[in-house]
Design a protein around this motif. Structure first.
Motif, PDB file in Angstrom:
ATOM      1  N   VAL A  85       0.847  -1.198   0.000  1.00 49.65           N
ATOM      2  CA  VAL A  85       0.000   0.000   0.000  1.00 49.65           C
ATOM      3  C   VAL A  85       0.879   1.244   0.000  1.00 49.65           C
ATOM      4  O   VAL A  85       0.634   2.210  -0.734  1.00 49.65           O
ATOM      5  N   GLU A  92       2.865   7.356  -6.330  1.00 50.71           N
ATOM      6  CA  GLU A  92       1.975   8.481  -6.655  1.00 50.71           C
ATOM      7  C   GLU A  92       2.561   9.809  -6.186  1.00 50.71           C
ATOM      8  O   GLU A  92       2.469  10.809  -6.899  1.00 50.71           O
ATOM      9  N   GLU A 470      -4.698  -3.200  -5.793  1.00 53.28           N
ATOM     10  CA  GLU A 470      -4.922  -1.782  -6.038  1.00 53.28           C
ATOM     11  C   GLU A 470      -6.305  -1.368  -5.533  1.00 53.28           C
ATOM     12  O   GLU A 470      -6.477  -0.275  -4.984  1.00 53.28           O
ATOM     13  N   LEU A 471      -7.277  -2.270  -5.672  1.00 55.94           N
ATOM     14  CA  LEU A 471      -8.629  -1.999  -5.156  1.00 55.94           C
ATOM     15  C   LEU A 471      -8.655  -1.972  -3.625  1.00 55.94           C
ATOM     16  O   LEU A 471      -9.229  -1.054  -3.025  1.00 55.94           O
ATOM     17  N   THR A 472      -8.040  -2.981  -2.993  1.00 56.41           N
ATOM     18  CA  THR A 472      -8.181  -3.122  -1.534  1.00 56.41           C
ATOM     19  C   THR A 472      -7.523  -1.983  -0.783  1.00 56.41           C
ATOM     20  O   THR A 472      -7.936  -1.679   0.338  1.00 56.41           O
ATOM     21  N   ARG A 473      -6.535  -1.343  -1.359  1.00 53.25           N
ATOM     22  CA  ARG A 473      -5.884  -0.269  -0.588  1.00 53.25           C
ATOM     23  C   ARG A 473      -6.853   0.868  -0.307  1.00 53.25           C
ATOM     24  O   ARG A 473      -6.675   1.623   0.641  1.00 53.25           O
ATOM     25  N   HIS A 474      -7.891   0.987  -1.127  1.00 53.92           N
ATOM     26  CA  HIS A 474      -8.883   2.036  -0.875  1.00 53.92           C
ATOM     27  C   HIS A 474      -9.943   1.561   0.117  1.00 53.92           C
ATOM     28  O   HIS A 474     -10.684   2.359   0.670  1.00 53.92           O
ATOM     29  N   TYR A 475     -10.010   0.261   0.347  1.00 64.70           N
ATOM     30  CA  TYR A 475     -11.020  -0.300   1.248  1.00 64.70           C
ATOM     31  C   TYR A 475     -10.476  -0.555   2.652  1.00 64.70           C
ATOM     32  O   TYR A 475     -11.238  -0.781   3.584  1.00 64.70           O
ATOM     33  N   SER A 481     -12.319  -6.370   3.368  1.00 67.30           N
ATOM     34  CA  SER A 481     -11.944  -5.562   2.202  1.00 67.30           C
ATOM     35  C   SER A 481     -11.534  -6.446   1.036  1.00 67.30           C
ATOM     36  O   SER A 481     -11.885  -6.187  -0.124  1.00 67.30           O
TER      37      SER A 481
END
Length: 540
Positions: A85, A92, A470-475, A481
């Protein structure tokens, strides 16, 4: 506010970068206090910073040195799975696309190494351009030399050139095909004949091992000087990545390596950490102890990483007490002789009891034990034997504080148990141990079962997981998650059960089949078979 960098006492001399030095950022995807405590990170940084052809800046999630405007190389040392993460966050923050396929020649080559990425880099394959598989002593020079040769070439030429260097893995140079979008892997092949079909992990075979390159009060282990006494482990427990992936067992030369390193370290601190999977199995460990027992080292505080149980002698514990140690840690895996035989743990219950007796007789306050539930072939009666063993330790060494840390078995790549899944009964077994041991006044510290499930997912994952990560880092990093992300990507990758709980067949193409560890698959199969005199039923 003073920078933590100003508190560092260096044990090497950084080079002055030459005019055309390669600008390189070397990152640790966590806070400074954590990263600077990693011996691997320290040693790689010192190796890079000692070269005049590199201009190296360090970066942590909380602080960094002045960074180059146009870095050509960006390296990450990764030693904890969920730090991915932070890797994405660092990319970024530096305005570098997180997906390797979206990077152009104006972006640095993103490379990674460390235990997580050497074990199985595939879940992270879409985020990195290059992985260094194995020991830095060999790989770093080879990597920098190869990059120098194509420094001014286009990106595709650079990556193809790097992919031909032993131990350097460039994921984009390998095509993975699947039996179906959510099915098993069908094949993993290089994109052309110039790329090797298999990448061989690189093994350093010298007898000078790692030692701290920096000591600082800002480290998680304050002011500690660390020295690697042994690398790998001769025991070869069937589940153990630390043994199988890093074979062969190597030891540091006491006279030419260990003692000079220790004496240099003790010029800047009086806290010494002796590291290794099984430090007391160094064949000359007694002579190292004798050396440290000399009067000039009386004020030195010594910490040991985990030691083999039957090497816990009264002499060892007295030495540790003299040097301010309060406890010692041993890995026993289970209280069941049968389970220990399954995993190839060459250890009898009476040896564990004797270790507790010796620990108390030598003056230690506490004994920490590491165990595991859910080992392939384990039954509920075996868990009861762990309770019985802990009770017998309490009786044999009254007054010695006992702590049992316990995890759930997680299959690891390149080990004989890589084909087994997580046992769904493990959570109940942890709860049972907790109830029984705490009522007996024994400190029980279970590792989260849900974390073990996530670990298994990352341990046996393929590169289709990059999208899921990539999805789970936002959850968030909860198991819920991950389940939510699997639901969202249904039809695009196998389900959670396939990665985590299912027992795989030995003819299955593994996500790391093209990455060669210390032993070939045929040998791992034999080691697995030798653990079970009778075939193990599916579900165990």
């Amino acid at each position: 506010m003073t920078s933590p960098f100003s508190s560092e006492r260096l044990l090497f001399t950084p080079a002055t970068p030459q005019a055309d030095a390669i600008p390189l950022i070397f990152a640790f995807p966590n806070e400074y206090s954590v990263g600077i405590t990693s011996l691997g990170y320290q040693v790689v940084w010192a190796t890079l910073a000692a070269r005049s052809d590199l201009d190296v800046a360090r970066l942590f999630t909380d602080i960094h040195e002045p960074l180059p405007a146009n870095p050509e190389l960006l390296g990450f040392s990764m030693s904890w799975e969920l730090d991915y993460v932070n890797i994405l966050g660092v990319l970024e923050s530096l305005e570098i696309p997180i997906w390797s396929r979206e990077r152009s020649h104006s972006h640095p080559i993103v490379f990674g190494g460390g235990p997580v990425l050497t074990a199985n880099p595939e879940p992270y394959a879409e985020f990195f351009d290059v992985f260094l598989l194995g020991d830095g002593e060999i790989l770093l020079d080879a990597f920098i030399h190869a990059y120098q040769e194509v420094r001014h070439a286009d990106r595709d030429t650079q990556l193809k050139h790097l992919a031909r260097v032993p131990g350097i893995y460039v994921p984009s140079m390998y095509q993975v095909t699947y039996q179906s979008p959510d099915g098993a892997i069908a094949s993993i092949t290089p994109i052309d004949a110039t790329i090797p079909a298999q990448v061989q992990k690189q093994t350093y075979r010298g007898n000078t091992l790692s030692a701290s390159s920096v000591v600082t009060e800002k480290a998680a282990w304050e002011n500690i000087f660390m020295v690697e006494v042994v690398r790998s482990c001769p025991e070869m427990c069937r589940f153990c990545l630390a043994s199988y992936l890093t074979l062969p067992f190597r030891v540091a030369d006491v006279e030419d390596s260990l003692i000079p390193a220790i004496e240099q370290g003790l010029t800047v601190t009086n806290r010494l950490g002796l590291l290794g999977a099984s430090v007391t199995q160094h064949p000359e460990f007694e002579s190292l102890l004798d050396h440290l027992n000399q009067p000039q080292f009386d004020d030195v505080r010594i910490s040991l990483s985990s030691v083999r149980t039957n090497t816990v002698t009264e002499k060892l514990t007295r030495t540790l007490v003299k040097h301010d140690a309060k406890s010692i840690t041993i890995a026993v895996e289970s209280g069941s002789d049968r389970v220990r035989k399954i995993v190839n743990k060459k250890l009898e219950t009476d040896e564990i009891v004797q270790a507790a007796v010796n620990a108390k007789a030598g003056g230690l306050n506490s004994l920490k034990l590491y165990g595991m539930v859910g080992i392939p072939g384990e039954e509920s009666e075996d868990v009861e034997q762990t309770v019985a063993m802990m009770r017998s330790l309490k009786k044999a060494a009254p007054g010695l504080r006992l702590t049992l840390g316990c995890s759930t078995f997680v299959p690891k790549s390149h080990t004989p148990f890589q084909w087994f899944g997580v046992n769904p009964q493990a959570e109940k077994r942890l709860q049972s141990l907790q109830k029984q041991l705490r009522s007996n006044g024994i400190d029980f510290r279970p590792e989260s079962y849900n974390w073990s499930v996530i670990q298994a997912l990352l341990s046996r994952g393929d590169r289709r997981l990059s999208k899921l990560l990539e999805l789970t880092r936002h959850y968030g990093d909860s198991l819920g998650s991950y389940r939510r992300a699997f639901k969202e990507l249904k039809g695009q990758l196998p389900d959670l059960n396939d990665y985590v709980f299912d027992r795989w067949t030995v003819d299955r193409v593994l996500p790391w089949s093209h990455l060669q560890g210390a032993l070939p698959q045929s040998t791992l199969e034999k080691h697995m078979a030798s653990s079970f005199p009778e075939p193990l039923a599916v579900g165990h």
